[in-house]
Motif scaffolding. Structure first.
Motif, PDB file in Angstrom:
ATOM      1  N   SER A   9      50.946  23.551  33.368  1.00  0.00           N
ATOM      2  CA  SER A   9      50.409  24.769  32.714  1.00  0.00           C
ATOM      3  C   SER A   9      50.358  25.899  33.552  1.00  0.00           C
ATOM      4  CB  SER A   9      49.019  24.301  32.148  1.00  0.00           C
ATOM      5  OG  SER A   9      48.210  23.911  33.288  1.00  0.00           O
ATOM      6  N   THR A  10      50.311  25.721  34.918  1.00  0.00           N
ATOM      7  CA  THR A  10      50.321  27.105  35.743  1.00  0.00           C
ATOM      8  C   THR A  10      51.572  27.824  35.934  1.00  0.00           C
ATOM      9  OG1 THR A  10      50.359  25.666  37.694  1.00  0.00           O
ATOM     10  CG2 THR A  10      48.218  26.280  36.761  1.00  0.00           C
ATOM     11  N   GLY A  11      52.711  27.163  35.491  1.00  0.00           N
ATOM     12  CA  GLY A  11      53.958  27.496  35.974  1.00  0.00           C
ATOM     13  C   GLY A  11      54.402  28.424  34.782  1.00  0.00           C
ATOM     14  N   SER A  37      48.656  22.480  42.253  1.00  0.00           N
ATOM     15  CA  SER A  37      47.826  22.705  43.134  1.00  0.00           C
ATOM     16  C   SER A  37      47.062  24.196  43.115  1.00  0.00           C
ATOM     17  CB  SER A  37      48.325  22.758  44.647  1.00  0.00           C
ATOM     18  OG  SER A  37      49.418  23.476  44.644  1.00  0.00           O
ATOM     19  N   ASN A  38      47.713  25.084  41.781  1.00  0.00           N
ATOM     20  CA  ASN A  38      47.117  26.210  41.716  1.00  0.00           C
ATOM     21  C   ASN A  38      45.658  26.055  41.183  1.00  0.00           C
ATOM     22  OD1 ASN A  38      46.739  28.749  41.229  1.00  0.00           O
ATOM     23  ND2 ASN A  38      48.689  29.298  40.625  1.00  0.00           N
ATOM     24  N   VAL A  39      44.789  25.994  41.829  1.00  0.00           N
ATOM     25  CA  VAL A  39      43.394  25.945  41.185  1.00  0.00           C
ATOM     26  C   VAL A  39      42.783  27.110  40.714  1.00  0.00           C
ATOM     27  CG1 VAL A  39      40.838  25.454  41.915  1.00  0.00           C
ATOM     28  CG2 VAL A  39      42.804  24.379  43.204  1.00  0.00           C
ATOM     29  N   LYS A 123      64.129  19.640  32.709  1.00  0.00           N
ATOM     30  CA  LYS A 123      65.420  18.893  32.461  1.00  0.00           C
ATOM     31  C   LYS A 123      65.805  17.825  33.627  1.00  0.00           C
ATOM     32  CE  LYS A 123      66.716  23.222  33.273  1.00  0.00           C
ATOM     33  NZ  LYS A 123      67.408  24.340  33.032  1.00  0.00           N
ATOM     34  N   GLU A 124      65.127  17.829  34.770  1.00  0.00           N
ATOM     35  CA  GLU A 124      65.346  16.984  35.697  1.00  0.00           C
ATOM     36  C   GLU A 124      65.080  15.687  35.074  1.00  0.00           C
ATOM     37  OE1 GLU A 124      63.375  19.402  36.454  1.00  0.00           O
ATOM     38  OE2 GLU A 124      64.036  20.751  37.760  1.00  0.00           O
ATOM     39  N   THR A 125      64.222  15.356  34.189  1.00  0.00           N
ATOM     40  CA  THR A 125      64.104  14.024  33.632  1.00  0.00           C
ATOM     41  C   THR A 125      65.075  13.642  32.846  1.00  0.00           C
ATOM     42  OG1 THR A 125      61.523  14.598  33.510  1.00  0.00           O
ATOM     43  CG2 THR A 125      62.619  13.049  31.910  1.00  0.00           C
TER      44      THR A 125
HETATM   45  P1  NDP Z   1      57.201  26.750  37.900  1.00  0.00           P
HETATM   46  O1  NDP Z   1      57.665  26.391  39.305  1.00  0.00           O
HETATM   47  O2  NDP Z   1      57.015  27.991  37.609  1.00  0.00           O
HETATM   48  O3  NDP Z   1      55.999  25.796  37.540  1.00  0.00           O
HETATM   49  C1  NDP Z   1      55.969  24.588  37.752  1.00  0.00           C
HETATM   50  C2  NDP Z   1      54.846  23.993  37.026  1.00  0.00           C
HETATM   51  O4  NDP Z   1      54.767  22.361  37.529  1.00  0.00           O
HETATM   52  C3  NDP Z   1      53.573  24.411  37.746  1.00  0.00           C
HETATM   53  O5  NDP Z   1      52.538  24.521  36.805  1.00  0.00           O
HETATM   54  C4  NDP Z   1      52.907  23.701  38.791  1.00  0.00           C
HETATM   55  O6  NDP Z   1      51.777  23.428  39.307  1.00  0.00           O
HETATM   56  C5  NDP Z   1      53.640  21.804  38.265  1.00  0.00           C
HETATM   57  N1  NDP Z   1      53.908  21.246  39.081  1.00  0.00           N
HETATM   58  C6  NDP Z   1      54.621  21.046  40.243  1.00  0.00           C
HETATM   59  N2  NDP Z   1      54.352  19.985  40.867  1.00  0.00           N
HETATM   60  C7  NDP Z   1      53.871  19.178  40.206  1.00  0.00           C
HETATM   61  C8  NDP Z   1      53.365  17.924  40.455  1.00  0.00           C
HETATM   62  N3  NDP Z   1      53.658  17.090  41.517  1.00  0.00           N
HETATM   63  N4  NDP Z   1      52.283  17.315  39.510  1.00  0.00           N
HETATM   64  C9  NDP Z   1      51.955  17.991  38.443  1.00  0.00           C
HETATM   65  N5  NDP Z   1      52.265  19.539  38.322  1.00  0.00           N
HETATM   66  C10 NDP Z   1      53.415  19.970  39.356  1.00  0.00           C
HETATM   67  O7  NDP Z   1      58.501  26.150  37.014  1.00  0.00           O
HETATM   68  P2  NDP Z   1      58.964  26.654  35.715  1.00  0.00           P
HETATM   69  O8  NDP Z   1      57.883  26.778  34.677  1.00  0.00           O
HETATM   70  O9  NDP Z   1      60.166  27.612  35.870  1.00  0.00           O
HETATM   71  O10 NDP Z   1      60.048  25.232  35.318  1.00  0.00           O
HETATM   72  C11 NDP Z   1      59.386  24.176  34.808  1.00  0.00           C
HETATM   73  C12 NDP Z   1      60.631  23.224  34.194  1.00  0.00           C
HETATM   74  O11 NDP Z   1      61.082  23.732  33.185  1.00  0.00           O
HETATM   75  C13 NDP Z   1      61.488  22.799  35.168  1.00  0.00           C
HETATM   76  O12 NDP Z   1      62.058  21.804  35.075  1.00  0.00           O
HETATM   77  C14 NDP Z   1      62.792  23.989  34.767  1.00  0.00           C
HETATM   78  O13 NDP Z   1      63.930  23.581  35.109  1.00  0.00           O
HETATM   79  C15 NDP Z   1      62.388  23.934  33.410  1.00  0.00           C
HETATM   80  N6  NDP Z   1      62.854  25.203  32.786  1.00  0.00           N
HETATM   81  C16 NDP Z   1      62.332  26.364  33.193  1.00  0.00           C
HETATM   82  C17 NDP Z   1      62.620  27.658  32.362  1.00  0.00           C
HETATM   83  C18 NDP Z   1      61.874  28.892  32.744  1.00  0.00           C
HETATM   84  O14 NDP Z   1      62.300  29.805  32.203  1.00  0.00           O
HETATM   85  N7  NDP Z   1      60.834  28.940  33.655  1.00  0.00           N
HETATM   86  C19 NDP Z   1      63.770  27.621  31.278  1.00  0.00           C
HETATM   87  C20 NDP Z   1      64.150  26.435  31.173  1.00  0.00           C
HETATM   88  C21 NDP Z   1      63.788  25.266  31.613  1.00  0.00           C
HETATM   89  P3  NDP Z   1      51.226  24.608  40.707  1.00  0.00           P
HETATM   90  O15 NDP Z   1      51.610  25.762  40.188  1.00  0.00           O
HETATM   91  O16 NDP Z   1      49.772  24.214  40.337  1.00  0.00           O
HETATM   92  O17 NDP Z   1      51.876  23.840  41.666  1.00  0.00           O
END
Ligand code: NDP
Ligand code: MG
Length: 382
Positions: A9-11, A37-39, A123-125
């Motif tokens: 959710s934080t990404g 880890s993004n608290v 997508k890696e899944t």
């Molecule tokens: P980000 O790096 O922005 O976000 C990744 C998210 O995953 C963060 O919330 C992060 O948390 C969390 N995370 C990382 N490691 C773990 C873990 N071990 N356990 C639980 N949560 C974890 O990535 P994106 O949003 O860009 O991409 C996410 C997925 O979506 C990827 O597979 C990407 O290929 C796919 N995707 C993304 C697109 C995009 O526009 N961004 C477009 C199409 C596909 P924290 O921040 O707290 O570390």
């Protein structure tokens, strides 16, 4: 009202998903949030969306968050066990999986087994476990709704069609920040150069994958699983303006595609509301402003990542896992400035060369292959 579990959710995708929820408070309720880890960001999200369960992968982050939100009484769970609880939470109807990397496999499988609808960004899944996920989803009658923009475009272009009418899939690629560059140019590219994507603002890993065209390779594999097509029926087309998000060519030669401004909220919203369409503020496309759209062939000699993805697909079995795991580690090393940009495909290729394919790997074998790939890379100096 759909109840959502948002993994990652934080990404970049996670926060844009929450923007969609914010725009449609009557239609969606967030019941679970999970991240790494993004608290700080998670605390903000918890206070705004009031989920019932929160997962932080890192133990330390989970403990920290627990203290910070003690006043809310919301449970915080850590690690893979936490992520699995997040994926299978009783009250969630839909699991949107937007964690980055292979860590997404197990929660996705668990969510399908628990009968959750899946909105899939990770997508890696599918790349590594598509042969497990797709039959399982079919058996459980669980829809897998694509969030990746190209796959959403293909999915939208397939509505109302019959399988046997499809001739091929046209998977578009922006070409990333290094389109038109030679191998010589690429030798000197820095992390900053690679993170500078012309059209999309995304997480760091996928942005590097876009620069190397590995992302497009992963997307070809993702398309194979999502739409049940072979590699020869998927054509990658470079389209630098990122307006046509992908298309389907039918057997009568008609090409039906989805166009729109490059904004991930559209595919996210389409997956969440499917099969309905709802208004999206500020998303109208002005064709006069677009002016022209161009198309070119990908340069797979310069961008080896795409060719290696084709090779991994052709080898099948556990090879896509090696391709993906090697890329995950190589990208982390590049972001950490331990290797140069062109060493990313070099590391993927070396990892693939030393691997003996395991046919039809189960989850255990996939995770073993991932680990063996990391060990191989760590055991060498690059
Ligand atoms: P980000 O790096 O922005 O976000 C990744 C998210 O995953 C963060 O919330 C992060 O948390 C969390 N995370 C990382 N490691 C773990 C873990 N071990 N356990 C639980 N949560 C974890 O990535 P994106 O949003 O860009 O991409 C996410 C997925 O979506 C990827 O597979 C990407 O290929 C796919 N995707 C993304 C697109 C995009 O526009 N961004 C477009 C199409 C596909 P924290 O921040 O707290 O570390
Ligand atoms: Mg994409």
């Amino acid at each position: 009202m759909k109840r959502l579990s948002v993994l990652g959710s934080t990404g970049s995708i996670g926060t844009q998903t929450l923007e969609v929820v914010r725009a449609y408070p009557e239609d969606f309720k967030v019941v679970v949030l999970a991240a790494g880890s993004n608290v700080d960001k998670m605390e903000e999200q918890v206070r705004e969306f009031h989920p019932k369960l929160v997962c932080m992968w890192s133990e330390k982050a989970a403990a920290d968050l627990k203290n910070r939100i003690a006043d809310t009484g919301i449970s915080v769970v850590p690690g893979m066990d936490g992520l699995l609880q997040a994926a299978t939470f009783e009250q969630a109807d839909v699991v949107l999986t937007a964690v980055v990397g292979m860590i997404g496999i197990q929660p996705t499988i668990a969510a399908i087994e628990a009968g959750k609808e899946i909105a899939l960004a990770n997508k890696e899944t599918l790349v590594t476990a598509g042969h497990i996920i797709m039959p399982l989803a079919a058996a459980k009658k669980v829809p897998i709704l694509p969030v990746d923009s190209e796959h959403s475009a293909i999915f939208q272009s397939l509505q109302g069609s019959k399988r046997e009418e499809i001739k091929k899939i046209l998977l578009t690629a922006s070409g990333g920040p290094f389109r038109g560059k030679t191998r010589k140019d690429l030798e000197h590219m820095t992390v900053q150069d690679a993170l500078n994507h012309p059209n999309w603002s995304m997480g760091r890993k996928i942005t590097i994958d876009s620069a190397s065209l590995v992302n497009k390779g992963l997307e070809v594999m993702e398309a194979k699983w999502l739409f049940g097509v072979e590699r020869k029926d998927i054509e990658v087309v470079v389209h630098p303006q990122s307006i046509l998000h992908s298309a389907v060519m039918y057997r009568d030669g008609a090409v039906i595609g989805q166009m729109g401004v490059p904004d991930m909220k559209l595919p996210i919203q389409y997956a969440l509301f499917y099969p309905d369409r709802n208004p999206m503020e500020g998303n109208d496309m002005d064709l006069f402003q677009v002016g022209s759209m161009t198309f070119e062939k990908p340069d797979i000699q310069t961008f080896r990542g795409l060719q290696l993805a084709y090779d991994a697909l052709d080898a099948g079995g556990s090879m896509p896992t090696v391709f993906n795991a090697a890329n995950e580690m190589a990208v982390a090393m590049f972001l950490d400035q331990q290797i140069r940009f062109l060493q990313i495909p070099e590391i993927i290729e070396a990892s693939m060369e030393q691997h003996k394919v395991i046919e039809n790997p189960d989850l255990g074998k996939i995770l073993e292959t991932e680990q063996a790939t990391y060990d191989f890379i760590k055991g060498k100096t690059w």
